[in-house]
Motif scaffolding. Structure first.
Motif, short mmCIF file in Angstrom:
data_model
loop_
_atom_site.label_atom_id
_atom_site.label_comp_id
_atom_site.label_asym_id
_atom_site.label_seq_id
_atom_site.Cartn_x
_atom_site.Cartn_y
_atom_site.Cartn_z
N ARG A 34 -1.70 -2.01 4.92
CA ARG A 34 -0.53 -1.14 4.75
C ARG A 34 -0.93 0.07 3.92
O ARG A 34 -0.29 1.11 3.94
CB ARG A 34 0.59 -1.90 4.04
N GLU A 88 -1.83 -2.81 13.08
CA GLU A 88 -0.36 -2.71 13.04
C GLU A 88 0.20 -2.17 11.72
O GLU A 88 0.96 -1.20 11.72
CB GLU A 88 0.26 -4.06 13.38
N GLU A 111 2.09 1.52 11.10
CA GLU A 111 3.42 1.55 10.48
C GLU A 111 3.46 2.52 9.30
O GLU A 111 4.41 3.30 9.15
CB GLU A 111 3.78 0.15 9.95
#
Ligand code: ATP
Ligand code: MG
Length: 388
Positions: free
Chosen positions: A263, A307, A311
Protein backbone atom coordinates in the motif's frame (compact mmCIF):
# COMPACT_ATOMS: atom_id res chain seq x y z
CA UNK A 1 13.74 15.58 25.44
CA UNK A 2 16.86 17.28 24.08
CA UNK A 3 19.79 16.43 26.33
CA UNK A 4 22.74 18.73 26.89
CA UNK A 5 25.74 16.46 27.35
CA UNK A 6 27.36 16.89 30.74
CA UNK A 7 30.75 15.60 31.79
CA UNK A 8 29.40 12.97 34.19
CA UNK A 9 27.22 11.48 31.42
CA UNK A 10 30.25 11.06 29.21
CA UNK A 11 32.24 9.56 32.09
CA UNK A 12 29.55 6.96 32.73
CA UNK A 13 29.37 6.18 29.00
CA UNK A 14 33.15 5.68 29.05
CA UNK A 15 32.78 3.23 31.97
CA UNK A 16 30.07 1.29 30.15
CA UNK A 17 31.95 1.04 26.84
CA UNK A 18 35.34 0.50 28.45
CA UNK A 19 36.94 3.42 26.59
CA UNK A 20 38.64 6.65 27.64
CA UNK A 21 36.54 9.69 28.51
CA UNK A 22 37.95 11.49 25.44
CA UNK A 23 36.83 8.68 23.17
CA UNK A 24 33.39 8.50 24.83
CA UNK A 25 33.05 12.25 24.29
CA UNK A 26 33.85 11.86 20.60
CA UNK A 27 31.32 9.04 20.21
CA UNK A 28 28.61 10.90 22.10
CA UNK A 29 29.02 14.03 19.98
CA UNK A 30 29.00 12.25 16.64
CA UNK A 31 25.54 10.72 17.24
CA UNK A 32 25.98 8.18 14.44
CA UNK A 33 26.89 5.45 16.93
CA UNK A 34 24.97 6.49 20.03
CA UNK A 35 21.91 8.58 20.55
CA UNK A 36 21.52 10.51 23.82
CA UNK A 37 17.98 10.60 25.17
CA UNK A 38 16.08 11.43 28.30
CA UNK A 39 12.95 9.84 29.68
CA UNK A 40 11.69 11.93 32.60
CA UNK A 41 14.72 12.07 34.94
CA UNK A 42 16.58 9.15 33.34
CA UNK A 43 19.35 9.99 30.88
CA UNK A 44 20.39 7.16 28.58
CA UNK A 45 22.40 6.33 25.47
CA UNK A 46 21.22 3.92 22.82
CA UNK A 47 23.51 2.12 20.37
CA UNK A 48 22.45 2.63 16.77
CA UNK A 49 24.86 -0.04 15.54
CA UNK A 50 27.01 -2.79 16.98
CA UNK A 51 30.04 -1.27 18.70
CA UNK A 52 32.57 -2.04 21.45
CA UNK A 53 31.32 -5.61 21.67
CA UNK A 54 27.76 -4.44 22.36
CA UNK A 55 24.83 -5.24 20.10
CA UNK A 56 22.77 -2.72 18.20
CA UNK A 57 19.85 -1.59 20.34
CA UNK A 58 21.81 -1.78 23.59
CA UNK A 59 20.74 0.94 26.00
CA UNK A 60 22.97 2.43 28.64
CA UNK A 61 21.23 4.33 31.42
CA UNK A 62 23.50 6.70 33.36
CA UNK A 63 23.34 8.34 36.74
CA UNK A 64 26.01 10.54 38.37
CA UNK A 65 27.04 7.54 40.49
CA UNK A 66 26.69 4.61 38.09
CA UNK A 67 25.32 3.07 34.92
CA UNK A 68 23.21 0.14 33.72
CA UNK A 69 23.71 -1.68 30.44
CA UNK A 70 20.61 -3.29 28.92
CA UNK A 71 21.85 -5.47 26.07
CA UNK A 72 20.20 -5.36 22.65
CA UNK A 73 17.95 -8.29 21.75
CA UNK A 74 19.90 -10.60 19.42
CA UNK A 75 18.92 -11.00 15.80
CA UNK A 76 17.36 -14.40 15.07
CA UNK A 77 18.46 -16.29 11.97
CA UNK A 78 15.72 -17.25 9.54
CA UNK A 79 15.13 -20.77 8.22
CA UNK A 80 14.26 -21.28 4.55
CA UNK A 81 14.46 -25.08 4.40
CA UNK A 82 13.30 -26.53 7.76
CA UNK A 83 14.14 -30.14 6.86
CA UNK A 84 17.79 -29.17 6.44
CA UNK A 85 18.29 -26.37 8.95
CA UNK A 86 16.55 -27.80 12.01
CA UNK A 87 18.38 -31.18 12.25
CA UNK A 88 21.70 -29.44 11.44
CA UNK A 89 21.39 -26.60 13.93
CA UNK A 90 19.85 -28.18 17.01
CA UNK A 91 21.40 -30.71 19.41
CA UNK A 92 18.47 -32.96 20.40
CA UNK A 93 15.17 -31.34 21.42
CA UNK A 94 13.62 -28.16 20.08
CA UNK A 95 11.18 -25.91 21.92
CA UNK A 96 8.77 -24.57 19.30
CA UNK A 97 7.26 -21.29 20.44
CA UNK A 98 4.77 -19.19 18.56
CA UNK A 99 6.29 -16.12 16.94
CA UNK A 100 3.88 -13.30 17.61
CA UNK A 101 3.64 -10.39 15.22
CA UNK A 102 4.11 -7.15 17.09
CA UNK A 103 7.15 -5.28 18.36
CA UNK A 104 9.98 -6.34 20.62
CA UNK A 105 9.99 -4.78 24.08
CA UNK A 106 12.47 -5.28 26.90
CA UNK A 107 11.03 -4.37 30.28
CA UNK A 108 13.57 -3.34 32.90
CA UNK A 109 13.66 -1.86 36.37
CA UNK A 110 15.92 1.20 36.35
CA UNK A 111 16.45 2.03 40.02
CA UNK A 112 12.79 1.61 40.80
CA UNK A 113 11.36 2.85 37.50
CA UNK A 114 9.84 0.14 35.32
CA UNK A 115 10.34 1.14 31.68
CA UNK A 116 9.71 -0.39 28.23
CA UNK A 117 12.67 -0.36 25.85
CA UNK A 118 12.06 -0.88 22.12
CA UNK A 119 14.31 -2.84 19.74
CA UNK A 120 16.41 0.23 18.97
CA UNK A 121 17.22 0.78 22.65
CA UNK A 122 14.82 3.66 23.26
CA UNK A 123 12.41 4.06 26.18
CA UNK A 124 9.00 4.38 24.55
CA UNK A 125 6.79 6.52 26.80
CA UNK A 126 3.57 5.14 25.33
CA UNK A 127 4.56 1.48 25.72
CA UNK A 128 5.91 2.19 29.21
CA UNK A 129 2.65 3.79 30.34
CA UNK A 130 0.44 1.03 28.94
CA UNK A 131 2.59 -1.81 30.25
CA UNK A 132 2.66 -0.18 33.69
CA UNK A 133 -1.12 0.17 33.78
CA UNK A 134 -1.69 -3.43 32.71
CA UNK A 135 1.14 -5.35 34.37
CA UNK A 136 2.75 -2.84 36.75
CA UNK A 137 2.07 -4.67 39.99
CA UNK A 138 3.07 -8.08 38.64
CA UNK A 139 6.30 -6.69 37.23
CA UNK A 140 7.05 -4.87 40.48
CA UNK A 141 6.81 -8.13 42.40
CA UNK A 142 8.91 -9.94 39.81
CA UNK A 143 11.78 -7.42 40.00
CA UNK A 144 11.58 -7.11 43.79
CA UNK A 145 11.72 -10.86 44.32
CA UNK A 146 13.89 -12.00 41.40
CA UNK A 147 16.33 -9.10 41.30
CA UNK A 148 16.43 -5.81 39.45
CA UNK A 149 19.12 -7.10 37.08
CA UNK A 150 16.44 -9.20 35.36
CA UNK A 151 15.44 -8.25 31.81
CA UNK A 152 11.99 -9.33 30.63
CA UNK A 153 11.62 -9.62 26.87
CA UNK A 154 8.41 -9.95 24.96
CA UNK A 155 6.20 -8.88 22.11
CA UNK A 156 3.61 -6.12 22.34
CA UNK A 157 0.70 -7.08 20.08
CA UNK A 158 -2.68 -5.65 19.21
CA UNK A 159 -4.00 -2.66 17.29
CA UNK A 160 -3.42 0.17 19.77
CA UNK A 161 0.22 0.98 19.17
CA UNK A 162 2.23 3.27 16.88
CA UNK A 163 4.47 0.52 15.41
CA UNK A 164 3.05 -2.87 14.37
CA UNK A 165 -0.66 -3.51 14.26
CA UNK A 166 -1.92 -7.03 13.77
CA UNK A 167 -5.14 -8.39 15.19
CA UNK A 168 -4.98 -11.13 17.83
CA UNK A 169 -8.32 -12.23 19.28
CA UNK A 170 -6.67 -12.88 22.65
CA UNK A 171 -4.90 -9.50 22.84
CA UNK A 172 -7.60 -6.84 22.88
CA UNK A 173 -6.17 -3.45 21.92
CA UNK A 174 -2.86 -3.93 23.68
CA UNK A 175 -1.13 -6.91 25.26
CA UNK A 176 2.37 -8.05 26.14
CA UNK A 177 3.57 -11.65 25.78
CA UNK A 178 6.86 -12.71 27.37
CA UNK A 179 9.22 -14.80 25.20
CA UNK A 180 12.58 -14.47 26.96
CA UNK A 181 14.24 -13.37 30.17
CA UNK A 182 17.88 -12.68 30.87
CA UNK A 183 20.19 -11.60 33.62
CA UNK A 184 22.68 -9.22 32.10
CA UNK A 185 23.34 -10.88 28.77
CA UNK A 186 22.71 -14.43 30.01
CA UNK A 187 19.43 -15.89 28.78
CA UNK A 188 17.34 -18.02 31.12
CA UNK A 189 16.42 -21.46 29.64
CA UNK A 190 12.91 -21.55 28.08
CA UNK A 191 11.33 -23.88 30.65
CA UNK A 192 12.49 -21.88 33.65
CA UNK A 193 11.49 -18.59 32.02
CA UNK A 194 8.00 -19.84 31.28
CA UNK A 195 7.58 -20.93 34.89
CA UNK A 196 8.69 -17.52 36.12
CA UNK A 197 6.18 -15.78 33.84
CA UNK A 198 3.41 -18.07 35.06
CA UNK A 199 4.40 -17.64 38.70
CA UNK A 200 4.03 -13.86 38.39
CA UNK A 201 0.92 -13.97 36.22
CA UNK A 202 2.52 -12.49 33.11
CA UNK A 203 1.18 -13.63 29.71
CA UNK A 204 3.63 -15.86 27.82
CA UNK A 205 3.80 -16.67 24.10
CA UNK A 206 2.17 -20.05 23.34
CA UNK A 207 4.56 -23.01 23.44
CA UNK A 208 3.40 -25.20 20.56
CA UNK A 209 5.49 -28.23 21.36
CA UNK A 210 8.85 -29.66 22.33
CA UNK A 211 9.93 -31.85 19.42
CA UNK A 212 12.84 -34.02 18.43
CA UNK A 213 15.09 -32.16 15.99
CA UNK A 214 14.51 -34.87 13.34
CA UNK A 215 10.76 -34.82 13.67
CA UNK A 216 10.03 -32.62 10.68
CA UNK A 217 6.60 -34.15 10.30
CA UNK A 218 5.42 -32.70 13.63
CA UNK A 219 7.07 -29.40 12.73
CA UNK A 220 5.06 -29.29 9.48
CA UNK A 221 1.83 -30.03 11.32
CA UNK A 222 2.50 -27.09 13.64
CA UNK A 223 3.12 -24.78 10.67
CA UNK A 224 0.04 -26.02 8.77
CA UNK A 225 -2.09 -25.24 11.79
CA UNK A 226 -0.61 -21.72 12.05
CA UNK A 227 -1.22 -21.22 8.30
CA UNK A 228 -4.89 -22.04 8.75
CA UNK A 229 -5.23 -19.74 11.74
CA UNK A 230 -3.51 -16.79 10.05
CA UNK A 231 -0.65 -16.65 12.58
CA UNK A 232 2.91 -15.42 11.94
CA UNK A 233 5.16 -18.40 12.58
CA UNK A 234 7.53 -19.95 15.11
CA UNK A 235 10.75 -19.29 16.96
CA UNK A 236 12.67 -22.46 17.79
CA UNK A 237 14.90 -22.62 20.84
CA UNK A 238 17.23 -25.13 22.44
CA UNK A 239 15.78 -26.20 25.85
CA UNK A 240 19.02 -25.08 27.54
CA UNK A 241 19.94 -22.27 25.13
CA UNK A 242 23.11 -24.08 24.10
CA UNK A 243 22.64 -22.83 20.51
CA UNK A 244 20.91 -19.65 19.26
CA UNK A 245 17.24 -19.54 18.29
CA UNK A 246 15.96 -19.85 14.70
CA UNK A 247 12.77 -18.44 13.18
CA UNK A 248 10.38 -19.55 10.47
CA UNK A 249 7.23 -17.82 9.19
CA UNK A 250 4.06 -18.95 7.44
CA UNK A 251 3.25 -18.24 3.79
CA UNK A 252 0.15 -16.60 5.12
CA UNK A 253 2.13 -13.86 6.83
CA UNK A 254 4.75 -13.57 4.06
CA UNK A 255 2.03 -12.76 1.53
CA UNK A 256 0.06 -10.68 4.02
CA UNK A 257 3.13 -8.51 4.76
CA UNK A 258 3.61 -7.89 1.04
CA UNK A 259 -0.02 -6.95 0.65
CA UNK A 260 0.05 -4.51 3.56
CA UNK A 261 3.49 -3.18 2.65
CA UNK A 262 2.65 -2.54 -0.99
CA UNK A 263 0.00 0.00 0.00
CA UNK A 264 3.10 2.13 0.51
CA UNK A 265 5.35 0.92 -2.33
CA UNK A 266 8.19 3.36 -1.66
CA UNK A 267 8.18 2.72 2.10
CA UNK A 268 7.64 -0.83 3.41
CA UNK A 269 6.86 -2.20 -0.06
CA UNK A 270 10.34 -1.72 -1.39
CA UNK A 271 12.10 -3.34 1.57
CA UNK A 272 9.63 -6.21 2.03
CA UNK A 273 9.53 -7.59 -1.48
CA UNK A 274 12.70 -9.56 -2.10
CA UNK A 275 12.97 -11.05 1.38
CA UNK A 276 9.41 -12.37 1.26
CA UNK A 277 9.68 -13.68 -2.29
CA UNK A 278 12.85 -15.56 -1.29
CA UNK A 279 10.90 -17.33 1.48
CA UNK A 280 8.23 -18.47 -0.99
CA UNK A 281 10.81 -19.61 -3.58
CA UNK A 282 12.33 -22.06 -1.12
CA UNK A 283 9.00 -23.07 0.35
CA UNK A 284 8.06 -24.36 -3.12
CA UNK A 285 11.17 -26.56 -3.06
CA UNK A 286 10.80 -27.69 0.55
CA UNK A 287 7.17 -28.66 0.05
CA UNK A 288 7.45 -29.88 -3.55
CA UNK A 289 4.55 -27.80 -4.91
CA UNK A 290 2.72 -29.30 -7.91
CA UNK A 291 1.58 -27.21 -10.91
CA UNK A 292 -1.79 -26.44 -9.42
CA UNK A 293 -0.35 -25.23 -6.13
CA UNK A 294 2.29 -23.22 -7.99
CA UNK A 295 -0.32 -21.45 -10.07
CA UNK A 296 -2.42 -20.53 -7.06
CA UNK A 297 0.63 -19.23 -5.15
CA UNK A 298 1.74 -17.22 -8.19
CA UNK A 299 -1.67 -15.61 -8.41
CA UNK A 300 -1.80 -14.83 -4.68
CA UNK A 301 1.67 -13.29 -4.79
CA UNK A 302 0.98 -11.22 -7.90
CA UNK A 303 -2.24 -9.92 -6.44
CA UNK A 304 -0.54 -9.02 -3.15
CA UNK A 305 2.09 -7.03 -5.02
CA UNK A 306 -0.02 -5.14 -7.53
CA UNK A 307 -3.49 -4.65 -6.12
CA UNK A 308 -2.73 -2.51 -3.04
CA UNK A 309 -0.14 -0.46 -4.96
CA UNK A 310 -2.60 0.35 -7.75
CA UNK A 311 -5.25 1.27 -5.15
CA UNK A 312 -2.79 3.72 -3.60
CA UNK A 313 -1.93 5.33 -6.93
CA UNK A 314 -5.64 5.81 -7.65
CA UNK A 315 -6.12 7.39 -4.24
CA UNK A 316 -3.33 9.91 -4.84
CA UNK A 317 -4.64 10.61 -8.34
CA UNK A 318 -8.00 11.53 -6.84
CA UNK A 319 -6.32 13.99 -4.47
CA UNK A 320 -6.04 11.73 -1.40
CA UNK A 321 -3.00 11.35 0.86
CA UNK A 322 -1.26 8.15 1.88
CA UNK A 323 -0.85 7.68 5.59
CA UNK A 324 -0.91 5.06 8.30
CA UNK A 325 -3.71 5.64 10.77
CA UNK A 326 -3.89 4.24 14.27
CA UNK A 327 -5.60 4.89 17.57
CA UNK A 328 -3.66 5.16 20.83
CA UNK A 329 -5.00 5.26 24.37
CA UNK A 330 -3.51 7.66 26.92
CA UNK A 331 -4.06 8.10 30.64
CA UNK A 332 -4.26 11.87 30.19
CA UNK A 333 -3.04 14.98 28.36
CA UNK A 334 0.45 14.81 29.85
CA UNK A 335 0.94 11.29 28.57
CA UNK A 336 -0.16 12.36 25.11
CA UNK A 337 2.22 15.34 25.13
CA UNK A 338 5.07 13.12 26.31
CA UNK A 339 4.50 10.76 23.39
CA UNK A 340 4.28 13.57 20.83
CA UNK A 341 7.55 15.05 22.16
CA UNK A 342 9.14 11.62 21.82
CA UNK A 343 8.00 11.28 18.19
CA UNK A 344 9.31 14.72 17.31
CA UNK A 345 12.65 13.98 19.04
CA UNK A 346 12.90 10.97 16.71
CA UNK A 347 11.97 13.10 13.70
CA UNK A 348 8.79 11.12 13.02
CA UNK A 349 5.90 13.18 11.60
CA UNK A 350 2.66 12.28 13.33
CA UNK A 351 -0.53 14.26 13.03
CA UNK A 352 -3.28 14.15 15.64
CA UNK A 353 -6.50 13.57 13.72
CA UNK A 354 -8.96 13.39 16.61
CA UNK A 355 -9.12 13.18 20.41
CA UNK A 356 -11.98 11.58 22.28
CA UNK A 357 -12.44 11.18 26.03
CA UNK A 358 -13.84 7.90 27.25
CA UNK A 359 -13.88 6.39 30.76
CA UNK A 360 -11.23 8.81 31.96
CA UNK A 361 -8.88 7.91 29.10
CA UNK A 362 -8.00 9.74 25.90
CA UNK A 363 -8.50 7.86 22.64
CA UNK A 364 -6.39 9.62 20.03
CA UNK A 365 -6.39 8.94 16.29
CA UNK A 366 -3.02 9.67 14.73
CA UNK A 367 -1.61 9.63 11.23
CA UNK A 368 1.89 9.10 9.90
CA UNK A 369 2.30 10.49 6.40
CA UNK A 370 4.23 8.20 4.07
CA UNK A 371 7.00 9.06 1.58
CA UNK A 372 5.09 7.01 -0.99
CA UNK A 373 2.54 9.83 -1.19
CA UNK A 374 5.13 12.38 -2.37
CA UNK A 375 6.84 9.88 -4.68
CA UNK A 376 3.58 8.92 -6.40
CA UNK A 377 2.49 12.57 -6.67
CA UNK A 378 5.74 13.40 -8.44
CA UNK A 379 5.40 10.49 -10.85
CA UNK A 380 1.83 11.51 -11.66
CA UNK A 381 3.03 15.08 -12.36
CA UNK A 382 6.17 14.32 -14.36
CA UNK A 383 5.37 10.92 -15.78
CA UNK A 384 8.96 9.92 -15.00
CA UNK A 385 10.36 7.11 -12.85
CA UNK A 386 12.42 7.97 -9.75
CA UNK A 387 14.47 4.77 -10.25
CA UNK A 388 15.89 3.09 -13.32
P1 ATP B 1 15.91 -9.71 13.37
O1 ATP B 1 15.91 -10.08 11.92
O2 ATP B 1 17.07 -8.92 13.78
O3 ATP B 1 15.66 -10.86 14.28
P2 ATP B 1 13.27 -8.47 13.04
O4 ATP B 1 12.54 -7.63 14.04
O5 ATP B 1 13.28 -8.08 11.64
O6 ATP B 1 14.75 -8.64 13.57
P3 ATP B 1 11.53 -10.70 13.10
O7 ATP B 1 11.43 -11.36 11.78
O8 ATP B 1 10.32 -9.96 13.57
O9 ATP B 1 12.82 -9.92 13.16
O10 ATP B 1 11.88 -11.85 14.17
C1 ATP B 1 12.49 -11.64 15.40
C2 ATP B 1 11.54 -11.01 16.39
O11 ATP B 1 10.41 -11.86 16.64
C3 ATP B 1 12.09 -10.81 17.79
O12 ATP B 1 12.91 -9.69 17.89
C4 ATP B 1 10.83 -10.67 18.61
O13 ATP B 1 10.42 -9.32 18.63
C5 ATP B 1 9.78 -11.44 17.84
N1 ATP B 1 9.23 -12.61 18.52
C6 ATP B 1 7.92 -12.95 18.54
N2 ATP B 1 7.72 -14.09 19.21
C7 ATP B 1 8.94 -14.51 19.65
C8 ATP B 1 9.38 -15.64 20.40
N3 ATP B 1 8.56 -16.60 20.81
N4 ATP B 1 10.71 -15.71 20.66
C9 ATP B 1 11.57 -14.78 20.24
N5 ATP B 1 11.20 -13.69 19.52
C10 ATP B 1 9.90 -13.56 19.22
MG1 MG C 1 8.55 -9.04 14.18
Amino acid sequence: MHVTLERWMVERLADALGVSVEEAERIARRRSVVRVMRWRSIVYFSLRKEAYGLREGTMIAVWPDGHRVVHGYPSIQRVLLPSIAIPKHFIDKVVVEEKMNGYNVRVVDLRGEIVAVTRGGLICPYTTARIRRMYGEKLRRLFDEQGEDLVVMGEVVGLENPYVRYYYPEAGGFAYFVFDMARGDKFIPPGERRELAEQYGLPHVPVLGVIDKNDIETFRKIIDDLERRGREGVVMKDPEYRVPALKFTTSFINIHDIEVGMRFPFDEGRSYLFSRILREMFKAIEEGWDDRRLLSEEQALGKAILEPAIESIKRVKEGGMLYEEFELVFGGREELEEFLDYMSALGVDVIVASVREQDGELRVKMRKVKDSWREILRILETGLSPID
